[in-house]
Structure formats: C-alpha cells, structure tokens
Motif scaffolding. Structure first.
Motif, PDB file in Angstrom:
ATOM      1  N   GLY A 159     -60.937  -6.618 -57.648  1.00  0.00           N
ATOM      2  CA  GLY A 159     -62.000  -5.624 -57.698  1.00  0.00           C
ATOM      3  C   GLY A 159     -62.978  -5.723 -56.544  1.00  0.00           C
ATOM      4  N   SER A 160     -62.808  -6.702 -55.680  1.00  0.00           N
ATOM      5  CA  SER A 160     -63.702  -6.831 -54.538  1.00  0.00           C
ATOM      6  C   SER A 160     -63.078  -6.148 -53.328  1.00  0.00           C
ATOM      7  N   SER A 161     -63.927  -5.721 -52.409  1.00  0.00           N
ATOM      8  CA  SER A 161     -63.393  -5.098 -51.201  1.00  0.00           C
ATOM      9  C   SER A 161     -63.040  -6.141 -50.157  1.00  0.00           C
ATOM     10  N   ALA A 162     -63.691  -7.280 -50.198  1.00  0.00           N
ATOM     11  CA  ALA A 162     -63.413  -8.363 -49.252  1.00  0.00           C
ATOM     12  C   ALA A 162     -64.145  -9.610 -49.708  1.00  0.00           C
ATOM     13  N   ASP A 163     -63.700 -10.731 -49.224  1.00  0.00           N
ATOM     14  CA  ASP A 163     -64.357 -12.005 -49.541  1.00  0.00           C
ATOM     15  C   ASP A 163     -65.407 -12.326 -48.489  1.00  0.00           C
ATOM     16  N   ASN A 164     -66.344 -11.453 -48.277  1.00  0.00           N
ATOM     17  CA  ASN A 164     -67.377 -11.653 -47.268  1.00  0.00           C
ATOM     18  C   ASN A 164     -68.637 -12.170 -47.963  1.00  0.00           C
ATOM     19  N   ILE A 165     -68.568 -13.421 -48.405  1.00  0.00           N
ATOM     20  CA  ILE A 165     -69.635 -14.001 -49.212  1.00  0.00           C
ATOM     21  C   ILE A 165     -70.069 -15.317 -48.593  1.00  0.00           C
ATOM     22  N   THR A 166     -71.375 -15.536 -48.557  1.00  0.00           N
ATOM     23  CA  THR A 166     -71.924 -16.824 -48.179  1.00  0.00           C
ATOM     24  C   THR A 166     -72.668 -17.373 -49.385  1.00  0.00           C
ATOM     25  N   ALA A 167     -72.372 -18.612 -49.750  1.00  0.00           N
ATOM     26  CA  ALA A 167     -73.113 -19.283 -50.822  1.00  0.00           C
ATOM     27  C   ALA A 167     -74.254 -20.065 -50.179  1.00  0.00           C
ATOM     28  N   PHE A 168     -75.404 -20.092 -50.851  1.00  0.00           N
ATOM     29  CA  PHE A 168     -76.583 -20.778 -50.323  1.00  0.00           C
ATOM     30  C   PHE A 168     -77.010 -21.889 -51.270  1.00  0.00           C
TER      31      PHE A 168
END
Length: 168
Positions: free
Chosen positions: A40-49
C-alpha cells in the motif's frame, strides 16, 4: 507520509532522560515496507529519527540499518554514550545509511562494517578510532553539513580492499 515507531520498554531511565539499553546491545532498523507498492505504500522513502540520548551498557553495541529509498535511513541526533567511560566499541552494519549529529558522542572504536555513516560534525565520531570494512563489505564515512571541523581520529582499514580513498 508514513510514520515508523520504535518501541523500547523496560529500559527508560527517567532520572537521566536517557534511553538505556542493557545486555545484548544491538538495534536493527528496517522500515517494514516492501518497496514495491504491494503493502500500500508508493515507496520506502522513510527516515526514522531517534532524538533521545542513548546509553549502551554491558557490552559492545551495534546498530544495523537496512538500506531503503531515503538518503538517510536512521538519523540519531541524541548523544550516544556507554557505561564504561567510552571503552565500548560501536559497530554500524548492513547497507543502509546512519546519520549521527550529536557533538559529544563517547565510545571507543567506531566500526563502519557496511553501508554509510554520515556525520554533521567531528564530535559525532566519538573520541577514538574509526575502522572501515570487512572481507566482503565496504564502509563509507560522509561528512555532511560540516562547518570546517577537523577530524583527528585515527583511521583503520581492516581489509586491503575495504576502502576507496577519494577526494571531492
């Protein structure tokens, strides 16, 4: 924007406002997404902080960061220390990018076994040596957003093919 949560229980130290990690001190970050849209996501463009201070206790420690689509996969702005006056080693493994920005990290040798460690200042490196690569992996150190700090840490290359020295 998708959010990822890191849950830590039974280790919060409210007296010192640090997250204390004891025992087997490894942290693994994976965004949990497939990267192909099937979840369901468009891309894995995630940063965890991680914006809290981290204190590792009892042994050397590793942060394993898997590679995602984001330029930085895990960004730690809190200070990283250990319970032994900076005598414990810190290893960064897996192919993702870890960004460190605290000015006063304290640990012994920083092993960049695989992937990339980005720093924003010389204090983010800790106060001792930096070691790159293993037999089948390369480690990369990137200095981003720096203000002209001088890095005086000793550099070790553990395998003859584990580093590519360049300028730019």
């Amino acid at each position: 924007v998708q959010e990822q949560n890191i849950t830590i229980s039974d280790s919060a130290d409210s007296a010192s406002s640090k997250i204390r990690l004891t025992g087997d001190n490894d942290i693994t970050y994976h965004d949990g997404l497939n990267g192909d849209g099937s979840d369901g996501s468009s891309a894995d463009n995630i940063t965890a902080f991680v914006q809290a201070d981290l204190q590792f206790e009892g042994s050397n420690f590793a942060i394993r960061v898997e590679n995602g689509a984001s330029d930085v996969d895990l960004d730690i702005s809190g200070t990283i220390t250990d319970d032994n006056g900076g005598a414990r080693n810190f290893s960064k493994t897996l192919s993702g990018t870890l960004k460190l920005s605290a000015t006063d990290n304290v640990y012994n040798i920083l092993f960049i076994d695989d992937g990339t460690v980005q720093i924003t200042n010389a204090g983010a490196l800790g106060d001792n040596d930096i070691s790159f690569g293993q037999a089948t992996t390369d480690g990369v150190l990137e200095y981003v957003d720096g203000s002209g700090d001088t890095i005086s840490n000793q550099v070790r290359i553990r395998q003859s093919d584990a580093a590519d020295i360049g300028t730019g």
